[in-house]
Design a protein around this motif. Structure first.
Motif, mmCIF file in Angstrom:
data_model
loop_
_atom_site.group_PDB
_atom_site.id
_atom_site.type_symbol
_atom_site.label_atom_id
_atom_site.label_comp_id
_atom_site.label_asym_id
_atom_site.label_seq_id
_atom_site.Cartn_x
_atom_site.Cartn_y
_atom_site.Cartn_z
ATOM 1 N N ASP A 262 0.826 -1.221 0.000
ATOM 2 C CA ASP A 262 0.000 0.000 0.000
ATOM 3 C C ASP A 262 0.848 1.253 0.000
ATOM 4 O OD1 ASP A 262 -2.268 -1.559 -0.011
ATOM 5 O OD2 ASP A 262 -2.460 -1.564 2.178
ATOM 6 N N ASP A 263 2.051 1.159 0.531
ATOM 7 C CA ASP A 263 2.940 2.317 0.584
ATOM 8 C C ASP A 263 4.086 2.192 -0.420
ATOM 9 O OD1 ASP A 263 1.507 3.398 2.762
ATOM 10 O OD2 ASP A 263 2.598 2.081 4.156
ATOM 11 N N CYS A 264 3.974 1.257 -1.333
ATOM 12 C CA CYS A 264 5.070 0.981 -2.276
ATOM 13 C C CYS A 264 5.275 2.172 -3.213
ATOM 14 C CB CYS A 264 4.746 -0.266 -3.080
ATOM 15 S SG CYS A 264 6.064 -0.719 -4.230
ATOM 16 N N GLN A 265 6.521 2.592 -3.399
ATOM 17 C CA GLN A 265 6.873 3.727 -4.259
ATOM 18 C C GLN A 265 7.522 3.255 -5.566
ATOM 19 O OE1 GLN A 265 9.283 6.422 -1.997
ATOM 20 N NE2 GLN A 265 7.823 6.559 -0.300
ATOM 21 N N GLU A 266 7.543 1.933 -5.795
ATOM 22 C CA GLU A 266 8.188 1.404 -6.995
ATOM 23 C C GLU A 266 7.248 1.531 -8.199
ATOM 24 O OE1 GLU A 266 9.365 -2.572 -6.138
ATOM 25 O OE2 GLU A 266 10.659 -2.000 -4.448
ATOM 26 N N TYR A 267 7.842 1.846 -9.369
ATOM 27 C CA TYR A 267 7.087 1.953 -10.620
ATOM 28 C C TYR A 267 7.166 0.645 -11.432
ATOM 29 C CZ TYR A 267 6.192 6.948 -10.108
ATOM 30 O OH TYR A 267 5.724 8.168 -9.688
ATOM 31 N N ALA A 268 8.226 -0.093 -11.240
ATOM 32 C CA ALA A 268 8.384 -1.374 -11.936
ATOM 33 C C ALA A 268 9.512 -2.159 -11.244
ATOM 34 C CB ALA A 268 8.703 -1.174 -13.410
ATOM 35 N N GLU A 269 9.499 -3.467 -11.514
ATOM 36 C CA GLU A 269 10.533 -4.301 -10.877
ATOM 37 C C GLU A 269 10.815 -5.519 -11.759
ATOM 38 O OE1 GLU A 269 11.439 -6.629 -6.631
ATOM 39 O OE2 GLU A 269 9.781 -5.172 -6.757
ATOM 40 N N VAL A 270 12.082 -5.917 -11.798
ATOM 41 C CA VAL A 270 12.494 -7.123 -12.514
ATOM 42 C C VAL A 270 13.252 -8.005 -11.523
ATOM 43 C CG1 VAL A 270 13.826 -8.108 -14.407
ATOM 44 C CG2 VAL A 270 12.702 -5.890 -14.688
ATOM 45 N N CYS A 271 12.927 -9.298 -11.499
ATOM 46 C CA CYS A 271 13.615 -10.251 -10.616
ATOM 47 C C CYS A 271 14.163 -11.403 -11.459
ATOM 48 C CB CYS A 271 12.668 -10.804 -9.555
ATOM 49 S SG CYS A 271 12.018 -9.538 -8.425
ATOM 50 N N CYS A 272 15.456 -11.669 -11.313
ATOM 51 C CA CYS A 272 16.118 -12.733 -12.091
ATOM 52 C C CYS A 272 16.882 -13.645 -11.126
ATOM 53 C CB CYS A 272 17.072 -12.121 -13.111
ATOM 54 S SG CYS A 272 17.925 -13.350 -14.127
ATOM 55 N N PRO A 273 16.573 -14.958 -11.092
ATOM 56 C CA PRO A 273 17.248 -15.862 -10.149
ATOM 57 C C PRO A 273 18.708 -16.119 -10.542
ATOM 58 C CG PRO A 273 15.836 -17.110 -11.613
ATOM 59 C CD PRO A 273 15.579 -15.665 -11.934
ATOM 60 N N ILE A 274 19.530 -16.345 -9.543
ATOM 61 C CA ILE A 274 20.937 -16.745 -9.739
ATOM 62 C C ILE A 274 21.013 -18.231 -9.419
ATOM 63 C CG2 ILE A 274 23.314 -16.389 -9.012
ATOM 64 C CD1 ILE A 274 22.414 -13.604 -7.997
#
Length: 589
Positions: free
Chosen positions: A83-95
């Motif tokens: 609800d308080d997130c300020q992110e516009y986008a996110e990418v997650c890549c596993p190692i």
């Protein structure tokens, strides 16, 4: 292996990613620890992320995700901060390392421009992040291999240092590559920083080319080393390192000669340990001899044991050694009569390589060196050749030996116990034995009486031997008949205790009942016909027994004072010196 172990590399890769894509980067490990970050998340390095975040979601599922609408994506459903997130986008890549997820690379956009950088070229972005995750995985694998190699190197170092031999590795030109702490000790190297460059510094006559060309290992080659006052001799072995059938290196193992000898001595010296309690007998005569020998054991002086064959001279020698302060060191017996004269010198003193035709390669260590700090037992000393008597005299006088073919002398610390069944004093008078050596050996004389002079011991010994051969021959003899004991008491026993032992072994083999009877004895002892028994007047009494008996009678008649001895000697028709010698010989004092 965890990402935390390569955190510096991971941080550099995070910064590289940021410089290319121009968005904030954060990287976590499989325990949700933030290992690296840029931008706003730098201050959170070292903290854990929530298990309900999108990065934790990727960690669990092991798949890349691109979140264009934070807060509504399924990976964000359980996030406490959505609800308080300020992110516009996110990418997650596993190692991934070997199929296992070891961490996650996260890209976070905090404005529209950063979001456009992420969503405008998603395929290339994921390809780039996959390569970055592979790079991190490779770094992790490299670090693991490095640690394994370091661990293996440390294990090898500990292993080499625990080996009780000096170990030196070489290349095919003889250059020294490495060596262990035992080599440092052997060659007196102050520390590993004191560099050794070539094997010639350790073994001056080392022949490298023939070993490499022949491709065969070398065993038990002798070496000498004398540098900065560190003078030693020893043996070395050479093993070869092969790759594709070619020699690429050598490993040498070194041992000091005295350490090699000590190993041999540990085996030889520990065998047949014996005490005076192992010498069986209850006679007063034997008891007196044992008491005298116990006192002699406390000394370091040379002992000359005299007595007939089979009386147990070696048993006494062993008991003396194992009752002395030298008991932890070797007892080396050698029979001077059993070894050919031309070989006896090399057996006693050893020889150098090439000392004579047929000399063993590498030379041979003599019995005196093997006996160092212990005792050497020279049995049948009366059979030692005159020229060796001279060499033995030097050992007694100077505590030095010289190997055949060696110019120098080797110091030794050996106690000598000699034994003989011959009358050495008579041999001295006849010129067959050196007088000076006789007195050197006869510092502590010990006379072992024959079995016929201690007949109280016959029954005890016979029963002891029955037990021994019952066990050895798997027999079950319970007793010895009384007429057998009487026959034993009447027999002269020229072979003494050894003959009695052989007689019992024969009888145990022949016995068909649970006891030994007259019929089980050898013919020389057993009596089958009454007419074969000699009456007293027909018995032949040995001259020694008559001599001993008459001396005892003279001592009883005249006494034991100095004047009495003169009278006794006169009555016997011998000199005073002779009667004293006979008293000592027959143990009448």
């Amino acid at each position: 292996m965890d990402l935390i172990n390569i955190s510096q590399n991971v941080q550099r890769i995070a910064k590289a990613i940021e410089s290319v894509i121009n968005v904030d980067v954060t990287i976590i490990d499989d325990k949700l620890n933030r290992i690296a970050a840029t931008g706003l998340y730098v201050k959170n390095i070292g903290n854990k992320v929530s298990p309900n975040t999108a990065m934790a979601y990727t960690l669990r599922h092991g798949e890349e995700i691109i979140i264009e609408e934070p807060r509504t994506h399924k990976a964000c459903e359980k996030c406490e901060a959505k609800d308080d997130c300020q992110e516009y986008a996110e990418v997650c890549c596993p190692i991934k390392v070997n199929g296992r997820v070891k961490g996650v690379i996260g890209l976070i956009a905090f404005d529209q421009n950063q979001k456009r950088s992420i969503v405008s070229n998603k395929e290339n972005l994921l390809e780039f992040l996959t390569r970055m995750s592979d790079l991190i995985a490779t770094k992790l694998i490299e670090e693991k291999k490095t640690q394994e190699i370091n661990l293996l190197a440390k294990e090898l170092e500990v292993l080499l240092d625990s080996i009780d031999m000096g170990v030196v590795s070489l290349d095919t030109k003889g250059n020294i590559l490495n060596y262990n702490s035992k080599a440092i000790n052997i060659f007196g190297i102050k520390n590993k920083g004191e560099h050794l460059s070539n094997i010639k510094e350790l073994v001056e006559d080392f022949e490298l080319e023939p070993i490499v060309n022949n491709k065969k290992p070398i065993r038990n080659r002798k070496f000498y080393y004398n540098v900065n006052g560190n003078n030693l001799s020893g043996i070395y072995n050479v093993n070869l390192i092969f790759v594709d059938g070619e020699v690429i290196g050598l490993v040498l193992t070194f041992s000091k000669m005295n350490e090699v000898i000590n190993v041999v001595n540990d085996v030889i010296g520990a065998s047949l340990e014996m005490t005076f309690d192992d010498i069986i007998g209850k006679s007063t005569t034997l008891g007196l001899v044992k008491d005298f020998a116990k006192r002699a054991a406390k000394s370091t002086s040379t002992i000359l044991i005299q007595g007939e064959s089979g009386t147990g001279k070696e048993l006494f020698a062993r008991a003396i050694h194992f009752s002395s302060d030298r008991r932890k060191y070797p007892f080396i017996p050698i029979n001077c009569a059993a070894i050919p004269e031309n070989l006896l010198e090399s057996e006693l003193f050893g020889y150098e390589e090439g000392a004579f035709t047929g000399a063993r390669k590498g030379g041979k260590t003599g019995k005196f060196e093997l006996a160092n700090r212990g005792t050497i037992f020279l049995d049948e000393i009366g059979d030692m050749p005159i020229h060796l008597q001279t060499k033995l005299l030097r050992v007694l006088q100077e505590n030095l030996i010289a190997r055949i073919g060696c110019r120098g002398f080797i110091p030794i610390d050996v106690r000598i116990i000699a034994a003989t069944n011959k009358k050495l004093d008579d041999m001295v008078e006849d010129g067959e034995f050196r007088e000076d050596l006789y007195y050197r050996l006869n510092v502590i004389p010990l006379y072992i009486p024959p079995l016929r002079d201690r007949k109280e011991d016959i029954s005890v010994l016979a029963n002891k031997f029955v037990d021994k051969f019952n066990y050895k021959l798997d027999k079950n003899i319970f007793e010895i008949d009384q007429d057998v004991i009487e026959a034993f008491m009447d027999y002269h026993w020229p072979g003494n205790v050894r003959e009695l032992e052989n007689t019992i072994e024969y009888s145990v083999n022949m016995a068909t009942e649970s006891s030994i009877t007259i019929s089980d004895l050898p013919k020389r002892i057993g009596i089958s016909k009454p007419e074969e028994v000699l009456n007293y007047s027909q018995r032949i009494i040995p001259i020694k027994d008559l001599e001993k008996r008459e001396i005892m009678k003279a001592m009883e008649v005249f006494g034991k004072s100095k004047k009495a001895m003169d009278k006794a000697a006169s009555a016997l028709g011998i000199s005073r010196a002779t009667i004293y010698r006979k008293i000592k010989e027959y143990y009448l004092d």
